[in-house]
Design a protein around this motif. Structure first.
Motif, PDB file in Angstrom:
ATOM      1  N   MET A 111      29.950  34.599  40.577  1.00 30.25           N
ATOM      2  CA  MET A 111      30.497  34.264  39.270  1.00 30.25           C
ATOM      3  C   MET A 111      31.915  33.707  39.360  1.00 30.25           C
ATOM      4  SD  MET A 111      28.508  34.623  36.661  1.00 30.25           S
ATOM      5  CE  MET A 111      29.666  34.666  35.300  1.00 30.25           C
ATOM      6  N   PHE A 112      32.570  33.893  40.507  1.00 30.84           N
ATOM      7  CA  PHE A 112      33.982  33.523  40.619  1.00 30.84           C
ATOM      8  C   PHE A 112      34.194  32.317  41.534  1.00 30.84           C
ATOM      9  CE2 PHE A 112      33.768  37.952  39.365  1.00 30.84           C
ATOM     10  CZ  PHE A 112      34.603  37.960  38.263  1.00 30.84           C
ATOM     11  N   ARG A 113      33.110  31.579  41.830  1.00 32.70           N
ATOM     12  CA  ARG A 113      33.271  30.343  42.593  1.00 32.70           C
ATOM     13  C   ARG A 113      33.949  29.289  41.718  1.00 32.70           C
ATOM     14  NH1 ARG A 113      27.374  31.051  44.772  1.00 32.70           N
ATOM     15  NH2 ARG A 113      26.885  30.112  42.753  1.00 32.70           N
ATOM     16  N   PRO A 114      34.780  28.409  42.342  1.00 32.72           N
ATOM     17  CA  PRO A 114      35.521  27.413  41.542  1.00 32.72           C
ATOM     18  C   PRO A 114      34.632  26.595  40.616  1.00 32.72           C
ATOM     19  CG  PRO A 114      36.357  27.457  43.779  1.00 32.72           C
ATOM     20  CD  PRO A 114      35.154  28.357  43.769  1.00 32.72           C
ATOM     21  N   GLN A 115      33.431  26.206  41.090  1.00 29.85           N
ATOM     22  CA  GLN A 115      32.570  25.382  40.238  1.00 29.85           C
ATOM     23  C   GLN A 115      32.067  26.147  39.022  1.00 29.85           C
ATOM     24  OE1 GLN A 115      32.082  26.258  43.408  1.00 29.85           O
ATOM     25  NE2 GLN A 115      29.893  26.435  43.965  1.00 29.85           N
ATOM     26  N   ALA A 118      35.241  26.436  36.362  1.00 28.33           N
ATOM     27  CA  ALA A 118      35.611  25.234  35.603  1.00 28.33           C
ATOM     28  C   ALA A 118      34.943  25.219  34.231  1.00 28.33           C
ATOM     29  CB  ALA A 118      35.247  23.985  36.390  1.00 28.33           C
ATOM     30  N   GLY A 119      33.736  25.746  34.153  1.00 32.05           N
ATOM     31  CA  GLY A 119      33.021  25.753  32.883  1.00 32.05           C
ATOM     32  C   GLY A 119      33.601  26.701  31.855  1.00 32.05           C
ATOM     33  N   PHE A 120      34.510  27.584  32.286  1.00 27.95           N
ATOM     34  CA  PHE A 120      35.108  28.549  31.366  1.00 27.95           C
ATOM     35  C   PHE A 120      36.354  28.010  30.662  1.00 27.95           C
ATOM     36  CE2 PHE A 120      33.464  32.123  34.349  1.00 27.95           C
ATOM     37  CZ  PHE A 120      32.223  32.090  33.721  1.00 27.95           C
ATOM     38  N   VAL A 121      36.890  26.883  31.119  1.00 25.26           N
ATOM     39  CA  VAL A 121      38.173  26.407  30.594  1.00 25.26           C
ATOM     40  C   VAL A 121      38.149  26.198  29.077  1.00 25.26           C
ATOM     41  CG1 VAL A 121      39.891  24.551  30.702  1.00 25.26           C
ATOM     42  CG2 VAL A 121      38.923  25.494  32.813  1.00 25.26           C
ATOM     43  N   PRO A 122      37.083  25.610  28.490  1.00 30.35           N
ATOM     44  CA  PRO A 122      37.076  25.487  27.023  1.00 30.35           C
ATOM     45  C   PRO A 122      37.211  26.831  26.299  1.00 30.35           C
ATOM     46  CG  PRO A 122      35.404  24.068  27.990  1.00 30.35           C
ATOM     47  CD  PRO A 122      35.931  24.927  29.106  1.00 30.35           C
ATOM     48  N   TYR A 392      54.383  38.444  48.845  1.00 30.93           N
ATOM     49  CA  TYR A 392      54.098  38.116  47.449  1.00 30.93           C
ATOM     50  C   TYR A 392      52.641  38.450  47.185  1.00 30.93           C
ATOM     51  CZ  TYR A 392      53.503  35.406  43.150  1.00 30.93           C
ATOM     52  OH  TYR A 392      53.219  35.021  41.862  1.00 30.93           O
ATOM     53  N   MET A 393      52.392  39.482  46.347  1.00 32.70           N
ATOM     54  CA  MET A 393      51.028  40.001  46.217  1.00 32.70           C
ATOM     55  C   MET A 393      50.670  40.368  44.776  1.00 32.70           C
ATOM     56  SD  MET A 393      50.822  42.486  49.560  1.00 32.70           S
ATOM     57  CE  MET A 393      52.218  43.465  48.983  1.00 32.70           C
ATOM     58  N   PRO A 394      50.739  39.423  43.851  1.00 41.23           N
ATOM     59  CA  PRO A 394      50.385  39.775  42.470  1.00 41.23           C
ATOM     60  C   PRO A 394      48.918  40.143  42.303  1.00 41.23           C
ATOM     61  CG  PRO A 394      50.659  37.409  42.687  1.00 41.23           C
ATOM     62  CD  PRO A 394      51.119  38.011  43.979  1.00 41.23           C
ATOM     63  N   PHE A 395      48.083  39.713  43.251  1.00 35.82           N
ATOM     64  CA  PHE A 395      46.654  40.035  43.200  1.00 35.82           C
ATOM     65  C   PHE A 395      46.223  40.913  44.367  1.00 35.82           C
ATOM     66  CE2 PHE A 395      47.154  35.940  41.004  1.00 35.82           C
ATOM     67  CZ  PHE A 395      46.585  36.247  39.780  1.00 35.82           C
ATOM     68  N   GLY A 396      47.197  41.586  44.999  1.00 37.28           N
ATOM     69  CA  GLY A 396      46.870  42.351  46.193  1.00 37.28           C
ATOM     70  C   GLY A 396      46.787  41.426  47.404  1.00 37.28           C
ATOM     71  N   ALA A 397      46.188  41.932  48.478  1.00 39.99           N
ATOM     72  CA  ALA A 397      46.074  41.146  49.704  1.00 39.99           C
ATOM     73  C   ALA A 397      45.015  41.784  50.594  1.00 39.99           C
ATOM     74  CB  ALA A 397      47.420  41.074  50.431  1.00 39.99           C
ATOM     75  N   GLY A 398      44.670  41.081  51.668  1.00 39.41           N
ATOM     76  CA  GLY A 398      43.665  41.606  52.583  1.00 39.41           C
ATOM     77  C   GLY A 398      42.261  41.409  52.043  1.00 39.41           C
ATOM     78  N   PRO A 399      41.261  42.015  52.690  1.00 41.16           N
ATOM     79  CA  PRO A 399      39.871  41.829  52.263  1.00 41.16           C
ATOM     80  C   PRO A 399      39.616  42.255  50.821  1.00 41.16           C
ATOM     81  CG  PRO A 399      39.972  42.867  54.426  1.00 41.16           C
ATOM     82  CD  PRO A 399      41.362  42.853  53.897  1.00 41.16           C
ATOM     83  N   ARG A 400      40.461  43.173  50.297  1.00 40.74           N
ATOM     84  CA  ARG A 400      40.229  43.661  48.944  1.00 40.74           C
ATOM     85  C   ARG A 400      41.117  42.972  47.914  1.00 40.74           C
ATOM     86  NH1 ARG A 400      37.570  49.448  48.831  1.00 40.74           N
ATOM     87  NH2 ARG A 400      37.418  48.721  46.704  1.00 40.74           N
ATOM     88  N   ILE A 401      41.555  41.757  48.245  1.00 42.36           N
ATOM     89  CA  ILE A 401      42.305  40.980  47.270  1.00 42.36           C
ATOM     90  C   ILE A 401      41.458  40.819  46.015  1.00 42.36           C
ATOM     91  CG2 ILE A 401      41.478  38.727  48.087  1.00 42.36           C
ATOM     92  CD1 ILE A 401      44.357  37.693  47.630  1.00 42.36           C
ATOM     93  N   GLY A 406      41.150  33.668  41.150  1.00 41.25           N
ATOM     94  CA  GLY A 406      41.003  32.284  40.703  1.00 41.25           C
ATOM     95  C   GLY A 406      40.758  32.196  39.210  1.00 41.25           C
ATOM     96  N   PHE A 407      39.915  33.091  38.703  1.00 43.71           N
ATOM     97  CA  PHE A 407      39.650  33.158  37.268  1.00 43.71           C
ATOM     98  C   PHE A 407      40.944  33.399  36.506  1.00 43.71           C
ATOM     99  CE2 PHE A 407      38.612  35.344  33.358  1.00 43.71           C
ATOM    100  CZ  PHE A 407      37.411  34.797  32.916  1.00 43.71           C
ATOM    101  N   ALA A 408      41.727  34.387  36.961  1.00 35.32           N
ATOM    102  CA  ALA A 408      42.952  34.766  36.264  1.00 35.32           C
ATOM    103  C   ALA A 408      43.963  33.628  36.241  1.00 35.32           C
ATOM    104  CB  ALA A 408      43.567  36.006  36.909  1.00 35.32           C
ATOM    105  N   MET A 409      44.133  32.918  37.356  1.00 31.78           N
ATOM    106  CA  MET A 409      45.111  31.833  37.394  1.00 31.78           C
ATOM    107  C   MET A 409      44.694  30.669  36.501  1.00 31.78           C
ATOM    108  SD  MET A 409      47.941  32.380  38.880  1.00 31.78           S
ATOM    109  CE  MET A 409      48.526  30.685  38.837  1.00 31.78           C
TER     110      MET A 409
END
Length: 455
Positions: A111-115, A118-122, A392-401, A406-409
């Motif tokens: 659900m969080f792939r870039p493609q 993009a459909g959520f922007v509207p 700089y880790m507003p979304f965490g880091a490592g495997p559990r980032i 991408g959705f949030a940004m």
């Protein structure tokens, strides 16, 4: 932007000069967990202290953070976070470990792939326009921007990942989340200090009521979807269809509730806080607000914001990133040592609580120039590339980032740009918001701003 811009140093937490102990630690932690992070954490690499029989390490050096979150992650587990949040989130993606975590993340990731995003922007744009129209109905009024952003981002999460026909759900979740957060400081204290579970905890009953209300509401959402019959390709549908690759088992109802609540809360609460603090900083920095308005018009040519515009809104994203540096949506991250280790020459024994104060890491005096000042030029592409990954880790880091980074940004960029092209913001005299850690970083006393909507 020109070099000689006005310098803004927004409100910050005043750290204690020395690590606190006993009742002083307890009293300040309950008021605001960030208020016990010692000054040395903003200047050094590691601060060791004891809380009862539990050793606590505050670590801020990027290399140490990398050791905990990546290199030796099997020695440092999320036990305190699981203890704090599992009554609410059960064994969902945020509060599970090992194979349980891995397969739930795999089930959610498509659900969080870039493609897909993009459909959520509207939807992002529509939610921002809706809040602007509410402001337009009260011209020149002081608005509770923190609540407005929570409502707007909840509208987004409801319309994209987790649609529901129940109009009562947003209010119920906001009310229950508020109850949970008000009791959260005691829960954080008991978890980080590893206090006995039998010890009476203030706020436990109100927290239990909030948890019961939230979980009941999400169970109703699942029943609503099953009764509706029609398949809809959203996160709920994918979680209903997900299978553990090892056992072939699907999620039971409790696991579905766990994960839906995780995405409901983490998926809108953190973005709401990022937008709230960003609007405050722009209210205090009208020159930056004007620069963003000019960029938005240059990139869009006056057209509705769409997915193709977002990566070209460079200054807009710089401002968001700098806002999340000064006011990270999740200001503290903890792990518990379950095996012997070593951090910067300091021996770590099992049972040690390792606290990574993201708020202090983002304001470290030796690692950031003029660390407490608002300066979006830090995130100009050429300068951002030089920032160490674990600094700089507003979304965490490592495997559990954060899976929803991408959705949030994209959401925050589209919503901020939409609001700025229609509205301007100014601070309210005498109302300086204090940063307070309540799982997320909230503005103490709320975030009232003067909002003027343009024609």
């Amino acid at each position: 932007m020109e070099a000689a811009l006005p310098r803004l140093v927004p409100p910050r937490v005043a750290p204690p000069a020395k690590p606190l102990h006993g009742l002083a630690f307890l009293a300040r932690f309950v008021r605001n967990p960030l208020a016990v992070v010692p000054q040395e954490a903003y200047e050094g690499d590691l601060v060791a202290m004891m809380r009862g029989k539990t050793p606590i390490l505050w670590i801020t050096a990027p290399a140490m953070v990398k050791t905990v979150l990546l290199d030796e992650r099997e020695k440092f587990l999320k036990l305190a976070q699981i203890r704090l949040l599992s009554p609410l989130l059960g064994k969902g993606i945020l509060t599970s470990e090992g194979a349980d975590w891995k397969w739930q993340r795999q089930a959610s990731a498509p659900m969080f792939r870039p493609q897909e995003l993009a459909g959520f922007v509207p939807t992002f744009v529509r939610a921002a326009r809706n809040v602007v129209e509410r402001w337009r109905a009260q011209p020149g009024a002081v608005q509770p921007v923190d609540r407005d952003m929570t409502q707007a981002t909840f509208e987004v999460i409801s319309a994209t990942l987790l649609p529901s026909g129940d109009e009562r759900m947003p209010e119920a979740i906001e009310r229950s989340t508020g109850l949970f957060q008000r009791s959260g400081a005691w829960g954080q204290l008991f978890a980080v200090a590893n206090m006995p579970r039998w010890l009476p905890q203030p706020g436990r009953r109100s927290m239990a009521r909030a948890v019961a209300a939230l979980r009941s509401g999400v169970r109703a959402l699942i029943e609503e979807r099953r009764a509706g019959g029609a398949a809809k390709d959203d996160l709920l549908h994918r979680l209903l269809q997900a299978r553990d690759p090892e056992s072939g088992q699907s999620m039971n109802d409790e696991q579905l509730v766990d994960n839906l609540l995780t995405f409901y809360l983490a998926g809108h609460e953190t973005t709401a806080k990022a937008l709230t603090w960003t609007l405050y900083l722009l209210a205090r920095s009208p020159h930056w607000a004007q620069a963003l308005v000019e960029e938005i018009e240059r990139v869009t040519g006056g057209a509705e914001i769409n997915a193709g515009h977002l990566e070209r809104l460079v200054l807009t994203q710089q401002v968001l990133k700098e806002s999340m540096r000064l006011y990270p949506p999740v200001p503290l991250m903890t792990r518990q040592a379950v095996a012997e280790s070593n951090l910067g020459g300091h021996p770590v024994r099992p049972g040690t609580s390792v606290v990574m104060p993201i708020y202090a890491i983002h304001r470290h005096a030796r690692r950031w120039e003029d660390a407490d000042a608002f300066d979006p030029t830090r995130f100009a592409p050429e300068r951002e590339a030089a920032i160490p990954r674990y600094q700089y880790m507003p979304f965490g880091a490592g495997p559990r980032i954060c899976i929803g980074m991408g959705f949030a940004m994209m959401e925050a960029t589209a919503m901020l740009a939409t609001m700025l092209r229609h509205a301007s913001f100014a601070p309210v005299a005498g109302r300086e918001p204090a940063p307070v850690a309540r799982v997320t970083l909230i503005p103490g006393g709320g975030m009232p701003l003067e909002v003027r909507v343009r024609a």
